[in-house]
Design a protein around this motif. Structure first.
Motif, PDB file in Angstrom:
ATOM      1  N   GLN A  94       0.806  -1.222   0.000  1.00 39.48           N
ATOM      2  CA  GLN A  94       0.000   0.000   0.000  1.00 39.48           C
ATOM      3  C   GLN A  94       0.841   1.275   0.000  1.00 39.48           C
ATOM      4  O   GLN A  94       0.417   2.303  -0.540  1.00 39.48           O
ATOM      5  N   VAL A  95       2.036   1.231   0.594  1.00 35.42           N
ATOM      6  CA  VAL A  95       2.805   2.475   0.759  1.00 35.42           C
ATOM      7  C   VAL A  95       3.989   2.599  -0.193  1.00 35.42           C
ATOM      8  O   VAL A  95       4.613   3.656  -0.261  1.00 35.42           O
ATOM      9  N   THR A  96       4.318   1.539  -0.943  1.00 29.46           N
ATOM     10  CA  THR A  96       5.510   1.564  -1.789  1.00 29.46           C
ATOM     11  C   THR A  96       5.138   1.950  -3.218  1.00 29.46           C
ATOM     12  O   THR A  96       4.288   1.303  -3.840  1.00 29.46           O
ATOM     13  N   PRO A  97       5.793   2.973  -3.779  1.00 25.82           N
ATOM     14  CA  PRO A  97       5.396   3.521  -5.080  1.00 25.82           C
ATOM     15  C   PRO A  97       6.013   2.797  -6.278  1.00 25.82           C
ATOM     16  O   PRO A  97       6.790   3.365  -7.044  1.00 25.82           O
ATOM     17  N   VAL A  98       5.683   1.507  -6.450  1.00 30.18           N
ATOM     18  CA  VAL A  98       6.093   0.809  -7.658  1.00 30.18           C
ATOM     19  C   VAL A  98       4.933   0.813  -8.649  1.00 30.18           C
ATOM     20  O   VAL A  98       3.805   1.154  -8.300  1.00 30.18           O
ATOM     21  N   ARG A  99       5.236   0.443  -9.888  1.00 31.12           N
ATOM     22  CA  ARG A  99       4.214   0.453 -10.926  1.00 31.12           C
ATOM     23  C   ARG A  99       3.154  -0.623 -10.673  1.00 31.12           C
ATOM     24  O   ARG A  99       3.472  -1.789 -10.480  1.00 31.12           O
ATOM     25  N   GLY A 100       1.887  -0.210 -10.704  1.00 30.02           N
ATOM     26  CA  GLY A 100       0.798  -1.166 -10.607  1.00 30.02           C
ATOM     27  C   GLY A 100       0.657  -1.776  -9.222  1.00 30.02           C
ATOM     28  O   GLY A 100       1.159  -1.264  -8.226  1.00 30.02           O
ATOM     29  N   HIS A 101      -0.043  -2.894  -9.164  1.00 32.72           N
ATOM     30  CA  HIS A 101      -0.253  -3.604  -7.902  1.00 32.72           C
ATOM     31  C   HIS A 101       1.056  -4.234  -7.456  1.00 32.72           C
ATOM     32  O   HIS A 101       1.754  -4.888  -8.237  1.00 32.72           O
ATOM     33  N   ALA A 102       1.395  -4.049  -6.196  1.00 32.87           N
ATOM     34  CA  ALA A 102       2.678  -4.530  -5.682  1.00 32.87           C
ATOM     35  C   ALA A 102       2.516  -5.843  -4.932  1.00 32.87           C
ATOM     36  O   ALA A 102       1.528  -6.072  -4.235  1.00 32.87           O
ATOM     37  N   LYS A 103       3.541  -6.695  -5.079  1.00 32.92           N
ATOM     38  CA  LYS A 103       3.679  -7.888  -4.253  1.00 32.92           C
ATOM     39  C   LYS A 103       5.029  -7.832  -3.553  1.00 32.92           C
ATOM     40  O   LYS A 103       5.939  -7.101  -3.971  1.00 32.92           O
ATOM     41  N   VAL A 104       5.162  -8.648  -2.503  1.00 32.08           N
ATOM     42  CA  VAL A 104       6.271  -8.459  -1.565  1.00 32.08           C
ATOM     43  C   VAL A 104       6.934  -9.788  -1.227  1.00 32.08           C
ATOM     44  O   VAL A 104       6.261 -10.817  -1.050  1.00 32.08           O
ATOM     45  N   MET A 105       8.261  -9.749  -1.116  1.00 35.62           N
ATOM     46  CA  MET A 105       9.028 -10.825  -0.494  1.00 35.62           C
ATOM     47  C   MET A 105       9.813 -10.229   0.652  1.00 35.62           C
ATOM     48  O   MET A 105      10.422  -9.158   0.505  1.00 35.62           O
ATOM     49  N   LEU A 106       9.832 -10.893   1.785  1.00 35.23           N
ATOM     50  CA  LEU A 106      10.608 -10.430   2.933  1.00 35.23           C
ATOM     51  C   LEU A 106      11.900 -11.234   3.057  1.00 35.23           C
ATOM     52  O   LEU A 106      11.935 -12.424   2.767  1.00 35.23           O
ATOM     53  N   ALA A 270      12.323  -1.836  10.705  1.00 38.76           N
ATOM     54  CA  ALA A 270      11.832  -2.471  11.935  1.00 38.76           C
ATOM     55  C   ALA A 270      12.525  -1.941  13.176  1.00 38.76           C
ATOM     56  O   ALA A 270      12.535  -2.599  14.211  1.00 38.76           O
ATOM     57  N   ASP A 271      13.122  -0.745  13.086  1.00 38.02           N
ATOM     58  CA  ASP A 271      13.695  -0.061  14.250  1.00 38.02           C
ATOM     59  C   ASP A 271      14.693  -0.932  15.011  1.00 38.02           C
ATOM     60  O   ASP A 271      14.716  -0.954  16.233  1.00 38.02           O
ATOM     61  N   GLY A 272      15.533  -1.655  14.249  1.00 39.51           N
ATOM     62  CA  GLY A 272      16.584  -2.431  14.886  1.00 39.51           C
ATOM     63  C   GLY A 272      16.441  -3.929  14.771  1.00 39.51           C
ATOM     64  O   GLY A 272      17.415  -4.657  14.951  1.00 39.51           O
ATOM     65  N   MET A 273      15.249  -4.422  14.469  1.00 33.83           N
ATOM     66  CA  MET A 273      15.079  -5.858  14.252  1.00 33.83           C
ATOM     67  C   MET A 273      15.472  -6.189  12.813  1.00 33.83           C
ATOM     68  O   MET A 273      15.219  -5.407  11.899  1.00 33.83           O
ATOM     69  N   PRO A 274      16.094  -7.351  12.568  1.00 35.16           N
ATOM     70  CA  PRO A 274      16.579  -7.672  11.222  1.00 35.16           C
ATOM     71  C   PRO A 274      15.462  -8.107  10.282  1.00 35.16           C
ATOM     72  O   PRO A 274      14.828  -9.141  10.477  1.00 35.16           O
ATOM     73  N   ILE A 275      15.244  -7.284   9.251  1.00 29.10           N
ATOM     74  CA  ILE A 275      14.251  -7.610   8.224  1.00 29.10           C
ATOM     75  C   ILE A 275      14.515  -6.714   7.018  1.00 29.10           C
ATOM     76  O   ILE A 275      15.042  -5.605   7.157  1.00 29.10           O
ATOM     77  N   SER A 276      14.173  -7.207   5.849  1.00 28.60           N
ATOM     78  CA  SER A 276      14.240  -6.410   4.632  1.00 28.60           C
ATOM     79  C   SER A 276      13.106  -6.827   3.726  1.00 28.60           C
ATOM     80  O   SER A 276      12.416  -7.821   3.994  1.00 28.60           O
ATOM     81  N   ALA A 277      12.924  -6.083   2.642  1.00 22.91           N
ATOM     82  CA  ALA A 277      11.827  -6.406   1.731  1.00 22.91           C
ATOM     83  C   ALA A 277      12.194  -6.071   0.298  1.00 22.91           C
ATOM     84  O   ALA A 277      12.956  -5.144   0.029  1.00 22.91           O
ATOM     85  N   ILE A 278      11.643  -6.860  -0.594  1.00 23.32           N
ATOM     86  CA  ILE A 278      11.673  -6.579  -2.020  1.00 23.32           C
ATOM     87  C   ILE A 278      10.225  -6.379  -2.421  1.00 23.32           C
ATOM     88  O   ILE A 278       9.393  -7.281  -2.269  1.00 23.32           O
ATOM     89  N   VAL A 279       9.898  -5.172  -2.898  1.00 25.60           N
ATOM     90  CA  VAL A 279       8.527  -4.842  -3.280  1.00 25.60           C
ATOM     91  C   VAL A 279       8.528  -4.501  -4.762  1.00 25.60           C
ATOM     92  O   VAL A 279       9.294  -3.634  -5.203  1.00 25.60           O
ATOM     93  N   GLY A 280       7.712  -5.197  -5.537  1.00 16.18           N
ATOM     94  CA  GLY A 280       7.716  -4.964  -6.971  1.00 16.18           C
ATOM     95  C   GLY A 280       6.362  -5.173  -7.599  1.00 16.18           C
ATOM     96  O   GLY A 280       5.437  -5.706  -6.983  1.00 16.18           O
ATOM     97  N   ALA A 309       4.603  -2.277  13.881  1.00 12.36           N
ATOM     98  CA  ALA A 309       4.609  -1.214  14.892  1.00 12.36           C
ATOM     99  C   ALA A 309       5.264   0.049  14.351  1.00 12.36           C
ATOM    100  O   ALA A 309       4.775   1.161  14.599  1.00 12.36           O
ATOM    101  N   VAL A 310       6.351  -0.101  13.609  1.00 13.20           N
ATOM    102  CA  VAL A 310       7.009   1.065  13.012  1.00 13.20           C
ATOM    103  C   VAL A 310       6.049   1.807  12.095  1.00 13.20           C
ATOM    104  O   VAL A 310       5.950   3.047  12.131  1.00 13.20           O
ATOM    105  N   LEU A 311       5.319   1.087  11.265  1.00 11.38           N
ATOM    106  CA  LEU A 311       4.378   1.731  10.346  1.00 11.38           C
ATOM    107  C   LEU A 311       3.273   2.464  11.105  1.00 11.38           C
ATOM    108  O   LEU A 311       2.822   3.541  10.671  1.00 11.38           O
ATOM    109  N   GLU A 312       2.863   1.937  12.243  1.00 11.86           N
ATOM    110  CA  GLU A 312       1.880   2.648  13.069  1.00 11.86           C
ATOM    111  C   GLU A 312       2.479   3.928  13.649  1.00 11.86           C
ATOM    112  O   GLU A 312       1.815   4.970  13.703  1.00 11.86           O
ATOM    113  N   VAL A 313       3.731   3.849  14.083  1.00 12.64           N
ATOM    114  CA  VAL A 313       4.401   5.034  14.628  1.00 12.64           C
ATOM    115  C   VAL A 313       4.478   6.132  13.570  1.00 12.64           C
ATOM    116  O   VAL A 313       4.267   7.316  13.861  1.00 12.64           O
ATOM    117  N   PHE A 314       4.776   5.765  12.338  1.00 13.65           N
ATOM    118  CA  PHE A 314       4.830   6.759  11.265  1.00 13.65           C
ATOM    119  C   PHE A 314       3.501   7.488  11.128  1.00 13.65           C
ATOM    120  O   PHE A 314       3.463   8.707  10.933  1.00 13.65           O
TER     121      PHE A 314
END
Length: 432
Positions: A94-106, A270-280, A309-314
């Protein structure tokens, strides 16, 4: 254990290549402050290298992590999925500005995100080549070391890098590389090394991170988008350091209005917790076969809880507004430093992604890496963590939490000024 005891253990048991040169060990932290193992208070202008945009141990994130620990710590989401993974995917879509509908891998780290972005791009296009840029930084795995636009210290000792990775100039007018020259170089790369029909992706940071905090212009990013569209190449934007509010937008690419095919993110996610994402774009992300993407710990339930939680804080605390306000404060201070010090030049910021260069000669923009190193050392002695970066090692970057209290910010900036005066003096002192 105290700092001395911990340093002894470090020297005995931690590999030299992984050991920190710092002699203080973090014991506890809160927002922009750290206390070491001897009880010394330290102001943090590094944020774990851009990981703590909303500060150390934000209460909402800490609570979310504690709550998740009472439920599920790990199942491997490909074996037994859980709500957190799909909720994070929904939110990022919902928040990542890629072309069209986005899907995600973490995934787990920025480097993993870039590795998987390349895998996805190759699957989606049926092509192999990847084009990156001078000064870019994408990680420490083998593929990302090959992609980095700087050799030392990341790839110096590790032998042959993977192939099919090519380089183009990044526009940094301050160092003599105009936008036109950068585009000419990219087009030449497409002619001489990376045939467009064999090129899967062009990968770039919208603001160079390790390369010196230089932003790409809107016109340059639009030109990259046009080149990708012309040749059927995917545009991958690396937002690992610039994302999650650092620039006053959720992602730096939003300043340009350009929509890439894939965005990678990590660090402050994630404010210090290890995670990343590929959104396309969904068709791109769905191109590879079943079970082709993943990993044992990718999208950990605990890290997913922290991300939500980070997204809620934003949303609740106007983090993007705070980032812009912090950037404005830093810009004003940089302008003053440039007047007061002959060695400070080229103050710049996009939101709170801010930096200055240290030079021996402003007229010729001559880098002074030695002074940058001395400043970081002097600041640490005075209780401030400060980081340098840049292709020439002379950039001082500012990555304090955007939630930093005004009085702590002022205290830290005063330490920078005091340290500079001790190292080089000031115009004011010289004329007094």
């Amino acid at each position: 254990m105290n700092n001395a005891q911990l340093n002894d253990l470090k020297q005995r048991y931690v590999a030299n290549g992984a050991a920190s040169p710092a002699t203080q060990f973090a014991d506890r932290a809160e927002n922009a402050l750290i206390w070491d193992a001897d009880g010394n208070r330290i102001i943090d202008f590094a944020g774990g290298i851009g990981v703590l945009n909303i500060g150390h141990r934000h209460p909402k994130v800490v609570q979310a992590v504690k709550d998740q620990l009472d439920k599920v710590m790990h199942t491997c989401q490909t074996v037994m999925p859980y709500e957190g993974y799909v909720k994070v995917a929904e939110k990022l879509s919902q928040v990542t500005p890629v072309r069209g509908h986005a899907k995600v891998m973490l995934a787990n780290s920025g480097a993993e995100a870039l590795e998987n972005a390349v895998k996805v791009a190759r699957a989606a296009t049926g092509k192999n080549n990847v084009i990156c840029f001078d000064g870019g930084y994408h990680g420490r795995t083998f593929m990302t070391m090959a992609m980095n636009g700087k050799v030392a210290p990341y790839a110096t000792d590790f032998g042959t890098m993977p192939g099919n990775v090519f380089r183009a100039p990044y526009p940094v007018p301050y160092h003599g590389v105009s936008e036109d020259e950068a585009l000419r170089g990219l087009k030449m790369t497409l002619k001489t090394d990376a045939n467009p029909k064999d090129t899967a992706a062009i990968v770039l940071e919208p603001v160079l991170g390790e390369g010196g905090f230089y932003p790409a212009s809107t016109s340059f990013l639009k030109a990259i988008r046009e080149i990708c569209d012309e040749h059927g190449i995917l545009m991958i934007i690396d937002e690992v350091q610039s994302g999650f509010g650092r620039t006053g937008k959720m992602f730096a690419i939003e300043h340009s209005g350009v929509e890439p095919d894939i965005i990678t993110m990590a660090k402050s996610m994630a404010d210090g917790m290890p995670i990343s994402a590929i959104v396309g774009t969904d068709k791109v992300m769905d191109a590879s076969g079943a079970n082709s993407l993943g990993g044992t710990y990718t999208g950990s339930p605990v890290s997913c809880a922290a991300t939500l939680a980070v997204l809620e804080v934003f949303e609740e605390e106007n983090i993007l507004g705070k980032s812009q306000a912090l950037g404005d404060k830093l810009a004003k201070r940089f302008a003053r430093w440039q007047q007061d010090f002959d060695c400070v030049d080229n103050g710049r910021n996009m939101g709170a992604m801010a930096a200055v260069d240290l030079v021996t000669d402003k007229a010729n923009h001559t880098p002074d890496a030695d002074l940058a190193g001395a400043l970081c050392k002097k600041a640490r002695e005075k209780g401030l963590i400060l980081l340098s970066c840049g292709l020439y090692g002379n950039t001082i970057r500012f990555l304090m939490p955007v939630t930093i209290e005004d009085e702590i910010l002022e205290e830290g900036l005063a330490i920078v000024e005091e340290s500079l005066k001790e190292l080089v003096g000031s115009k004011t002192a010289a004329t007094a």
